[in-house]
Structure formats: C-alpha cells, structure tokens
Scaffold this motif. Structure first.
Motif, short mmCIF file in Angstrom:
data_model
loop_
_atom_site.label_atom_id
_atom_site.label_comp_id
_atom_site.label_asym_id
_atom_site.label_seq_id
_atom_site.Cartn_x
_atom_site.Cartn_y
_atom_site.Cartn_z
N GLY A 123 133.09 84.43 -17.78
CA GLY A 123 132.68 85.71 -16.72
C GLY A 123 131.79 84.86 -15.64
O GLY A 123 131.02 83.55 -15.40
N SER A 124 132.41 84.62 -14.18
CA SER A 124 131.76 83.40 -12.59
C SER A 124 130.48 84.37 -12.74
O SER A 124 129.61 83.36 -11.96
CB SER A 124 132.27 83.84 -12.06
N ASP A 125 130.21 84.93 -13.65
CA ASP A 125 129.00 85.67 -12.72
C ASP A 125 127.71 86.33 -13.96
O ASP A 125 127.44 87.58 -14.24
CB ASP A 125 128.73 87.38 -11.77
N ASP A 126 127.86 85.27 -15.33
CA ASP A 126 128.13 85.82 -16.60
C ASP A 126 125.92 85.38 -16.16
O ASP A 126 125.57 84.26 -16.43
CB ASP A 126 128.28 84.84 -17.41
N ARG A 127 125.09 86.43 -16.85
CA ARG A 127 123.64 86.66 -16.03
C ARG A 127 122.79 85.77 -17.78
O ARG A 127 121.70 85.88 -18.26
CB ARG A 127 123.00 87.97 -16.10
N ASN A 128 123.91 86.11 -18.89
CA ASN A 128 123.31 85.66 -20.70
C ASN A 128 123.59 83.96 -20.74
O ASN A 128 122.68 83.38 -21.18
CB ASN A 128 123.24 86.52 -21.04
N VAL A 129 124.48 83.25 -20.50
CA VAL A 129 125.09 81.78 -20.41
C VAL A 129 125.33 81.37 -18.62
O VAL A 129 126.66 82.43 -18.42
CB VAL A 129 126.68 82.34 -21.18
N PRO A 130 125.08 79.98 -18.97
CA PRO A 130 125.31 79.67 -18.11
C PRO A 130 126.67 79.13 -17.99
O PRO A 130 127.28 78.02 -18.19
CB PRO A 130 124.39 78.21 -17.69
N THR A 131 127.65 79.79 -17.37
CA THR A 131 129.38 79.26 -17.24
C THR A 131 129.04 77.68 -17.04
O THR A 131 130.18 77.44 -17.29
CB THR A 131 129.49 80.50 -16.77
N GLU A 132 128.82 77.61 -15.59
CA GLU A 132 129.12 76.74 -15.38
C GLU A 132 128.83 75.27 -15.95
O GLU A 132 129.47 74.30 -15.49
CB GLU A 132 128.47 76.51 -13.53
#
Length: 211
Positions: A140-149
């Motif tokens: 998810g581009s707005d993942d708030r558990n895992v740093p997607t970028e």
C-alpha cells in the motif's frame, strides 16, 4: 490450500511465540511454514511444482527464511511484507501510527528518521538474495506499519537476476480501503481495493500457477 493460525491461536496447538519479531520467533514460524510446504508437496492430489507460500505482514521475514531452507517452496506471495529489517519496520510503525493514530510527520520526514536510525534486527535481504523462485510483493502506498518506499528500494537492488515483482495500490497496511487511513474508519470501508485480487490472479496465471 492449507491455512492455519499461529501456534496457540484459534485451533492451533503449541505455545504462542508472541508478537515480537525476534530472531527466535521468526525461526519458529518459518519452520512451521516449511513443514506445511513439505506436507502439501507430499499429497497425491497436489502438484508439488506449484506449492508456494502466501503471507501477510511479518511473513516478509518468515517466508524468505523458510523458502531458503525448504525446496518444496516453489513461489511466494506477500501482502505488506517488509523487505526492511525488523528495527526499521518497527520504527516506521511507531512514527506513522500503525493506522491507530495519525502519523507524526510527513512521509518524507518519517522516512528520513528511519534512514538515520539505520537497520537493526532480523534482515530478510540475505535470504532473498539466495532465492531463485518467483515472488510477488503487494504494498500500500500509505502503509503505516511498513515503510513501502524503503521496501521497494531494497527490492529494486535485489531484482537483477531474480523473478521478483511488485504491485503498489493506494491503500494502507491492509488491502481493505480505509477512508481516513485509520482502522477506526473500517466500518465505512467499501471493502477490498478492486485491483487487489485481479493483480494476484494475473501474477499467478502469468507463472502457470493457476488456470
């Protein structure tokens, strides 16, 4: 499909290893996944060349370890599975609120803090480097558990010579659409992002794993 709860959860036996992603806990859960893959591969109605692992979140650490040790694993699919270390992932979650509370700053500012802190804890990259099986990561581009970028950066560095694929959707840590990005808005959700299951199906068919 063989689906199970973690040890000591639901109808699964054994002692619950806890939520902390320590090296010992990751090893225990990886060994469970290895046994499950071996069990499936031995069933007469199962094609052993199409046995794989599908997991969510902490599976980003569990599956690479299991797949490097168990040749019965022929592919893997991860939803929001980190390719960053446990320390980096946990720190990002603290800063971003884990969809429980609003983020502490902008994505760029939080990512800068994670980079400054550096890696610590279990690192899946050495295991991913050794794998030659096809793998798909859904983020998810707005993942708030895992740093997607940061996860994508690690995968880009690993991709040469590997059959690694990624799909990024405008979601959070869950493929369920959260209107505000917080779990508190789940009752207003319209359900799964409409692109989630088609992306998985396309990838599976593209690798000859389903009809």
């Amino acid at each position: 499909m063989l689906a199970d709860d973690k040890r000591g959860v639901g109808e699964s036996g054994g002692p619950y290893p806890g939520e902390l992603a320590t090296d010992a806990t990751i090893d225990i859960l990886a060994r469970d996944a290895e046994r499950e893959a071996r069990f499936l591969a031995q069933l007469p109605q199962v094609d052993p060349t199409r046995v794989g692992l599908f997991g969510d979140s902490q599976a980003g650490w569990i599956i690479p370890l299991a797949a490097t040790r168990e040749p019965a694993v022929r592919w893997a699919l991860l939803n929001s599975g980190p390719t960053t270390t446990v320390g980096e992932t946990d720190y990002w979650g603290q800063l971003a609120g884990q969809s429980e509370t609003p983020p502490s700053g902008t994505p760029a500012a939080m990512l800068a803090q994670v980079r400054q802190a550096g890696p610590s804890g279990f690192d899946p990259v050495p295991y991913l480097q050794r794998l030659q099986i096809p793998m798909l990561w859904m983020y998810g581009s707005d993942d708030r558990n895992v740093p997607t970028e940061l996860c994508l950066e690690r995968l880009v560095a690993l991709k040469p010579g590997h059959a690694f694929s990624t799909v990024v959707l405008p979601t959070t840590h869950t493929p369920l659409v959260l209107p505000t990005g917080l779990l508190s808005s789940l009752p207003q959700s319209q359900g799964f992002d409409t692109r989630f299951f088609p992306a998985i199906g396309d990838w599976l068919r593209g690798h000859g794993l389903t009809q």
